[in-house]
Structures are given as structure tokens and as C-alpha cells.
Design an enzyme around this catalytic site. Structure first.
Site, PDB file in Angstrom:
ATOM      1  N   PHE A  22     -10.543 -43.338 -22.350  1.00 40.04           N
ATOM      2  CA  PHE A  22      -9.083 -43.435 -22.179  1.00 40.04           C
ATOM      3  C   PHE A  22      -8.586 -44.696 -22.899  1.00 40.04           C
ATOM      4  CE2 PHE A  22      -5.038 -43.511 -20.056  1.00 40.04           C
ATOM      5  CZ  PHE A  22      -4.830 -42.236 -19.551  1.00 40.04           C
ATOM      6  N   HIS A  89      -0.329 -45.089 -10.974  1.00 43.18           N
ATOM      7  CA  HIS A  89      -1.533 -45.420 -10.209  1.00 43.18           C
ATOM      8  C   HIS A  89      -2.383 -46.500 -10.876  1.00 43.18           C
ATOM      9  CE1 HIS A  89      -2.620 -42.099 -12.848  1.00 43.18           C
ATOM     10  NE2 HIS A  89      -3.895 -42.353 -12.672  1.00 43.18           N
TER      11      HIS A  89
HETATM   12  N1  INI Z   1      -8.109 -44.490 -17.333  1.00 44.81           N
HETATM   13  C1  INI Z   1      -8.228 -45.601 -18.071  1.00 44.81           C
HETATM   14  O1  INI Z   1      -9.351 -45.938 -18.493  1.00 44.81           O
HETATM   15  N2  INI Z   1      -7.153 -46.374 -18.341  1.00 44.81           N
HETATM   16  C2  INI Z   1      -5.902 -46.049 -17.887  1.00 44.81           C
HETATM   17  O2  INI Z   1      -4.935 -46.797 -18.184  1.00 44.81           O
HETATM   18  C3  INI Z   1      -5.751 -44.884 -17.115  1.00 44.81           C
HETATM   19  N3  INI Z   1      -4.456 -44.504 -16.640  1.00 44.81           N
HETATM   20  O3  INI Z   1      -3.477 -45.166 -16.959  1.00 44.81           O
HETATM   21  O4  INI Z   1      -4.306 -43.547 -15.919  1.00 44.81           O
HETATM   22  C4  INI Z   1      -6.896 -44.104 -16.852  1.00 44.81           C
HETATM   23  N4  INI Z   1      -6.820 -42.968 -16.134  1.00 44.81           N
HETATM   24  C5  INI Z   1      -7.850 -41.961 -16.140  1.00 44.81           C
HETATM   25  C6  INI Z   1      -8.900 -42.222 -15.078  1.00 44.81           C
HETATM   26  O5  INI Z   1      -9.679 -43.364 -15.393  1.00 44.81           O
HETATM   27  C7  INI Z   1      -9.855 -41.021 -14.941  1.00 44.81           C
HETATM   28  O6  INI Z   1     -10.564 -40.842 -16.135  1.00 44.81           O
HETATM   29  C8  INI Z   1      -9.143 -39.724 -14.596  1.00 44.81           C
HETATM   30  O7  INI Z   1      -8.287 -39.908 -13.486  1.00 44.81           O
HETATM   31  C9  INI Z   1     -10.176 -38.612 -14.243  1.00 44.81           C
HETATM   32  O8  INI Z   1     -10.916 -38.966 -13.087  1.00 44.81           O
END
Ligand code: INI
Length: 156
Positions: A22, A89
Site C-alpha cells: 500500500f 481509520h
Molecule cells: N495500508 C497501508 O499500508 N497504509 C495506509 O495508509 C492504509 N490506509 O490508509 O488505509 C493501509 N490500509 C490497508 C491495510 O493496511 C490492509 O492492507 C487492508 O485493510 C487489508 O487488510
């Protein structure tokens, strides 16, 4: 006074990086900075560095736990980018990944270095991914060398 501290010297052993895909634009240079810093301190990434990609920061602690529990690593380095932006979140993700990494470290006895950026904006994250504020991946690599070396010293 007997001062005990780690050194930025190659302590031997393998290193593991767990990186969250991400915000990949930010995380890729963190991974590159980390590998480069290890290489410049004598750890050949081709020989002694394993890189594990996970979907996002939330998945980092579980992958780190698997690596740490294997007993094959001197230290684990976690890299990712949690950016507040308009994400409601943010606080949940940021505190969950930080708490998870710390728990893995304490439960396994393996240093789990927290190189996950938690910033308000993309610009702040970019500044810490190889521009104005350095490269957090590189700093995380140094922390891994120091902690692996410190633990090796404390074991003797
Ligand atoms: N994951 C991140 O690494 N950075 C982020 O900023 C982020 N946001 O903003 O939501 C994020 N969300 C995804 C999360 O880590 C999971 O991969 C997803 O929810 C699946 O479990």
C-alpha cells in the site's frame, strides 16, 4: 562504568524485510534504501536478505511473526507507509501495526525494527523516503544492525 551497546557492524546472520505494498510509490524507495544501507555495512542483500511483500501495513505483524518465529533471522525490518490523508481509520491502522510489531519482537526475542512511516500527508512521507528528511528504510537498516549486534553481545 561498563557500557554495553550495539555497533553498526555486520553481526552476521540473515535479515528479513517485511514491506507493505500500500502506497508502493513511497515504500519502494524505503526498501531500496534499506537494502543499500545493509549492503554498505557488509551485508550482501543477494546472499543474506529476504524480502516479503504483504498487501498493506495491517498485514506486516503476521508476516514478521512468521519470519521471527523461524529462528533464521538476526533481525526483521518492517517497512510501510500509513498516510492519514483522508483515511478515517489511520489511527487504527497506525497503532495496530506498531503494537503488533512490538509484540512480535517481545514474544520472539528477535529485533523487529519499526520502519513504517506514519504521516499526515503524502509530502511528509516522500520527504522520509529518500528526499529532504533522508530515507527511513536506511535508518531502519542501521537500527537492525545495532540491535542484532547488541543482542549478540548480551548473549555472551
Ligand atoms: N495500508 C497501508 O499500508 N497504509 C495506509 O495508509 C492504509 N490506509 O490508509 O488505509 C493501509 N490500509 C490497508 C491495510 O493496511 C490492509 O492492507 C487492508 O485493510 C487489508 O487488510
Amino acid at each position: 562504568m561498563n557500557v554495553i551497546e550495539g555497533r553498526y557492524l555486520d553481526p552476521g546472520g540473515r535479515f528479513g524485510v517485511v514491506a507493505g505494498r500500500f502506497n508502493e510509490l513511497i515504500v519502494e524507495p524505503l526498501v531500496a534504501g534499506c537494502a543499500d544501507s545493509l549492503r554498505r555495512h557488509g551485508v550482501d542483500p543477494g546472499e543474506r536478505l529476504d524480502l516479503v511483500w504483504v498487501p498493506g501495513a495491517m498485514e506486516i505483524p503476521l508476516a514478521a511473526q512468521r519470519l521471527a518465529a523461524s529462528g533464521r533471522y538476526a533481525a526483521i525490518i518492517t517497512l510501510g507507509a500509513v498516510i492519514r490523508g483522508s483515511t478515517p481509520h489511520f489511527d487504527l491502522v497506525a497503532s495496530s501495526v506498531a503494537g503488533g510489531c512490538s509484540r512480535v519482537s517481545l514474544e520472539t526475542g528477535v529485533p523487529v525494527i519499526f520502519g513504517v512511516l506514519t504521516t499526515d500527508t503524502i509530502e511528509q512521507a516522500l520527504e522520509r523516503a529518500g528526499t529532504k528528511a533522508g530515507n527511513n528504510g536506511s535508518k531502519a537498516a542501521l537500527a537492525a544492525l545495532e540491535m542484532a549486534s547488541l543482542l549478540a553481545t548480551l548473549e555472551h
